[in-house]
Design an enzyme around this catalytic site. Structure first.
Site, PDB file in Angstrom:
ATOM      1  N   ASP A 104      52.232  40.247  39.001  1.00  0.00           N
ATOM      2  CA  ASP A 104      51.383  39.910  37.861  1.00  0.00           C
ATOM      3  C   ASP A 104      51.723  38.526  37.305  1.00  0.00           C
ATOM      4  O   ASP A 104      51.655  37.533  38.030  1.00  0.00           O
ATOM      5  CB  ASP A 104      51.516  41.029  36.810  1.00  0.00           C
ATOM      6  N   ARG A 105      52.096  38.452  36.051  1.00  0.00           N
ATOM      7  CA  ARG A 105      52.443  37.185  35.415  1.00  0.00           C
ATOM      8  C   ARG A 105      53.535  36.464  36.185  1.00  0.00           C
ATOM      9  O   ARG A 105      53.471  35.258  36.415  1.00  0.00           O
ATOM     10  CB  ARG A 105      52.945  37.484  33.992  1.00  0.00           C
ATOM     11  N   HIS A 149      42.265  41.561  28.086  1.00  0.00           N
ATOM     12  CA  HIS A 149      43.344  40.850  27.394  1.00  0.00           C
ATOM     13  C   HIS A 149      43.422  39.379  27.814  1.00  0.00           C
ATOM     14  O   HIS A 149      43.919  38.544  27.052  1.00  0.00           O
ATOM     15  CB  HIS A 149      44.688  41.552  27.628  1.00  0.00           C
ATOM     16  N   TRP A 150      42.954  39.035  29.013  1.00  0.00           N
ATOM     17  CA  TRP A 150      42.921  37.635  29.436  1.00  0.00           C
ATOM     18  C   TRP A 150      42.115  36.784  28.456  1.00  0.00           C
ATOM     19  O   TRP A 150      42.432  35.619  28.241  1.00  0.00           O
ATOM     20  CB  TRP A 150      42.278  37.527  30.820  1.00  0.00           C
ATOM     21  N   HIS A 272      47.664  48.982  39.460  1.00  0.00           N
ATOM     22  CA  HIS A 272      48.236  47.657  39.224  1.00  0.00           C
ATOM     23  C   HIS A 272      49.759  47.639  39.268  1.00  0.00           C
ATOM     24  O   HIS A 272      50.359  46.686  39.785  1.00  0.00           O
ATOM     25  CB  HIS A 272      47.752  47.163  37.855  1.00  0.00           C
TER      26      HIS A 272
END
Length: 292
Positions: A104-105, A149-150, A272
């Site tokens: 992810d991030r 949330h993006w 995810h």
């Protein structure tokens, strides 16, 4: 959760970075995603430490790492700056060259790390992302709905920060619990850590700046790479959850083949949070990729 790992603090370019180190062998850096911490690796890191020297770190703004104030250009939380933290951490531990497993991030940080510091990254495995520029450029209604949330976090301050700070745990559960496996994917000890860190002062601002950087300066850096024809030269293995939005909304392998020379990968039967939903499958893929 991390028996035989040693916790420490490394002074990064913008403040302290919290780390864990365990095992022996070739160095392997683990980078977590949003809104989690290094604890997301608790089911796979001990097994990986049987084969590698594993270093897990909390990204700046997350976990027990520093939360520096943002700036007008969002440079402080650009993936370029966060990648410099990773280099500092690995150099502190004596490693000038290493492999990377990131989600992810953290996978976006790893992408920038491998582009900006090709001499440091031997190979990398990225979990459940497509390239940032491609995801923004090809946003659909389905993606925007799943990844709301993006677009919430990039709004100007102070509104997103204020809303998160009114209920940090509520925000955490809102992001994590709306995905394929719901909250059942997370072990109670791990969830307690995510909740604790979400409530540390400065967290809301840090995560908003992280995403504001993603939608601004990080895209500038990505567009510059594309214009210059810069691609990842390291072997890249990508995995995504077949029940997640990334795999449903994007052709993950095709998009990464536009940005890297040597790409392999596949979906896994999960959502995810691969490291917590399918740790055994992830471990098998990681051992095969990083040991061959």
């Amino acid at each position: 959760m991390f028996e035989n790992f040693v916790a420490g603090t490394v002074q990064g370019p913008a403040g302290r970075i919290h780390t864990l180190r365990g095992g022996s062998g070739q160095p392997l850096l683990l980078l977590h995603g949003h809104p989690q911490t290094h604890v997301m690796w608790h089911q796979v890191a001990p097994k990986l430490a049987e084969h590698f020297t594993v270093v897990a770190m909390d990204l700046r703004g997350y976990g027990d790492s520093a939360r520096p104030p943002g700036d007008a250009q969002h440079a402080v939380y650009s993936k370029r700056e966060m990648a410099r933290d990773a280099v500092a951490v690995m150099q502190h531990h004596g490693f000038g060259r290493f492999q990377v497993l990131a989600h992810d991030r953290g996978a976006r940080v790893a992408h920038r790390l491998a582009v900006d510091h090709p001499e440091a990254v031997e190979r990398l495995m990225l979990l459940d992302i497509a390239p940032t520029l491609a995801m923004y450029s090809n946003t659909t209604e389905a993606f925007a709905t799943a990844y709301w949330h993006w677009f919430f976090l990039i709004q100007p301050p102070p509104l997103p920060e204020a809303l998160i700070e009114s209920g940090p745990v509520r925000y955490l559960h809102g992001v994590m619990g709306k995905r394929h496996a719901g909250m059942t994917a997370f072990a109670p000890q791990a969830l307690a850590e995510y909740e604790r860190c979400a409530q540390i002062p400065g967290t809301a601002h840090a995560i908003c700046e992280d995403y504001r950087a993603l939608a601004t300066l990080d895209l500038v850096h990505d567009r510059a790479d594309v214009a210059a024809g810069r691609k990842l030269l390291q072997p890249l293995h990508v995995l995504w959850g077949e029940h997640g939005a990334v795999g449903k909304c994007f052709d993950v392998l095709a998009l990464w083949r536009e940005r890297a020379e040597a790409v392999s990968g596949s979906s896994l039967p999960c959502g995810h949070y691969i490291a917590e939903e399918a740790p055994g499958l992830l471990l098998a893929q990681a051992l095969y990729f990083f040991k061959t």
